[in-house]
Design an enzyme around this catalytic site. Structure first.
Site, PDB file in Angstrom:
ATOM      1  CG  ASN A   1      -0.234  -0.139   2.516  1.00 43.55           C
ATOM      2  OD1 ASN A   1       0.565   0.713   2.867  1.00 43.55           O
ATOM      3  ND2 ASN A   1      -0.501  -1.214   3.257  1.00 43.55           N
TER       4      ASN A   1
ATOM      5  CE  LYS B   1       9.594 -11.595 -13.979  1.00 40.90           C
ATOM      6  NZ  LYS B   1      10.514 -10.778 -14.798  1.00 40.90           N
TER       7      LYS B   1
ATOM      8  CG  ASP C   1      -7.609  -7.806  13.016  1.00 44.23           C
ATOM      9  OD1 ASP C   1      -6.926  -6.927  13.572  1.00 44.23           O
ATOM     10  OD2 ASP C   1      -8.758  -7.620  12.588  1.00 44.23           O
TER      11      ASP C   1
ATOM     12  CG  PHE D   1      -3.083   5.024  13.424  1.00 49.36           C
ATOM     13  CD1 PHE D   1      -2.712   6.243  12.876  1.00 49.36           C
ATOM     14  CD2 PHE D   1      -2.659   4.723  14.717  1.00 49.36           C
ATOM     15  CE1 PHE D   1      -1.954   7.150  13.591  1.00 49.36           C
ATOM     16  CE2 PHE D   1      -1.891   5.620  15.443  1.00 49.36           C
ATOM     17  CZ  PHE D   1      -1.536   6.838  14.875  1.00 49.36           C
TER      18      PHE D   1
ATOM     19  CE  LYS E   1      -8.881  -0.480  12.023  1.00 54.26           C
ATOM     20  NZ  LYS E   1      -7.867   0.031  11.058  1.00 54.26           N
TER      21      LYS E   1
END
Length: 399
Positions: free
Chosen positions: A208, A286, A304, A323, A337
């Protein structure tokens, strides 16, 4: 706590002088004795009577007070304190300090002392950015003067930027740290940061856009308050801060294992942007293009970490902070959350591309807790971290 510590507080002449009244109250709550000195300009913003009433001591105002100067009172004042705090430290006061001027009581005290000095600057953003102020700030730092702030935010003059005086609790935390008695001394704190990289094959991975800047800033701010920080970071763009124990990981599973190894801690701050999924069977070679079409990737859910730590039956940190990076309905999703994960606080922000927050130098967060949603103004990520660190220290003190 600051029991038996003596603080000489010099109040400069700026609109932020009103915060000095709350600063006095906060210091006295923690057992410190505060001796106040006000400049002539400061008296335009706060009255000596209000300062004296809160400090419970005489306010010193004039260098040429014959009663006090009969025994060289300004010398005694400058050397009897454990710390001299200048709040607000105006551009004028900083200029006098850097230039070695001593034409009033405040500047004379600062020239006549060998006591450590902590400044909390406050001025218009253009004054803070002026080359003269930048030179004075650099010179004072070179002379050993310590600083807290300034913060970024809206100014009384209507402008926005760096120049706001730090909040009283931030200054208190800096005072405690300066005196070797930081509010988090003896506390072990865990901070996770950065992205995780989940391999597809030896050259490709899922990731990300997290830079790790906010997590690194939080670790640095907590360490500055005296905490023993374990900093677990994924492959971030930002180098880890100095003075913390660094554990480098790549995947979510590695981060989960590192968290387990770091426990127990008093506080867990989970700022890392952990990937929710991984490829269940990453290739050890690969993947090549094939006439048979695109490769099929099967995904598995990653551990988690936040939820698992928040629900620990034994050894759970006293404070668990998560966060939440959202792109819509930020408060609603963050509150959900917090309930789902079982953490104490959620620090939520809007990372829509238009905000420029993901990977940027600023943040605008909402702190979700039992008390509701507390929206903070947009500010630098270091300022967000300092404010969060102070709130964490304050929360531990209240427990």
């Amino acid at each position: 706590m600051l029991s038996s510590k003596r603080i000489l507080l010099i109040i400069g002449g700026g609109i932020a002088a009103y915060k000095s009244l709350d600063l006095i109250r906060r210091l006295r709550e923690r057992g410190a004795a505060v001796t106040p000195v006000v400049t002539r300009a400061a008296e335009e913003f706060v009255t000596p009577l209000s300062v004296s009433a809160l400090a419970g001591e005489k306010v010193y105002r004039d260098l040429f007070d014959l009663t006090d100067e009969a025994e060289m009172g300004h010398i005694q004042l400058s050397r009897s304190a454990d710390l001299i705090v200048v709040a607000p430290a105006t551009a004028d006061l900083m200029g006098k300090m850097a230039g070695g001027l001593a034409n009033d009581l405040a500047s004379t005290l600062l020239m006549a002392t060998d006591t450590p000095v902590l400044c909390a600057p406050a001025m218009n953003v253009r004054m803070w950015d002026h080359p003269a102020t930048r030179r004075n700030h650099a010179q004072l730092e070179a002379d050993g003067i310590r600083f807290v702030g300034p913060n970024e935010g809206d100014m009384a003059c209507g402008e926005y930027g760096p120049g706001r005086m730090s909040e009283p609790l931030e200054i208190v935390a800096a005072i405690e740290a300066q005196l070797g008695n930081g509010p988090l001394v003896g506390k072990r704190v865990l901070v996770t940061s950065g992205p995780t990289h989940e391999p597809i094959d030896p050259v490709r991975y899922i990731a990300n856009r997290s830079s790790g800047a906010q997590g690194a800033a939080v670790a640095r701010a907590l360490s500055a308050l005296g905490a023993d920080v374990v900093f677990i970071t994924g492959p971030a763009d930002i180098p880890p801060p100095d003075g913390v124990s660094v554990v480098c990981v790549e995947t979510a599973q590695q981060m989960s294992d590192a968290v387990d190894a770091a426990l127990p801690v008093e506080v867990g701050v989970f700022a890392a942007a952990v990937a929710d999924w991984r490829v269940s069977s990453a290739s050890d070679k690969k993947l090549k293009k094939s006439r048979d079409g695109l490769p099929e990737l099967e995904f598995a859910e990653n551990p988690d970490i936040l939820k698992r730590v928040a629900h620990m039956e034994s050894g759970r940190p006293a404070l668990v902070v998560g966060f939440a990076a959202e792109t819509d309905n930020v408060i609603e999703h963050a509150m959900a959350k917090r309930t789902r994960k079982g953490c104490d606080w959620i620090v939520a922000n809007d990372v829509s591309p238009a905000t420029g927050i993901m990977g940027g130098s600023e943040n605008a967060v909402i702190l979700i807790s039992d008390e509701g949603a507390e929206e903070w103004p947009r500010m630098g990520k270091d300022d967000v971290a300092k404010r969060l660190a102070v709130k964490i220290a304050d929360a531990l003190t209240e427990q």
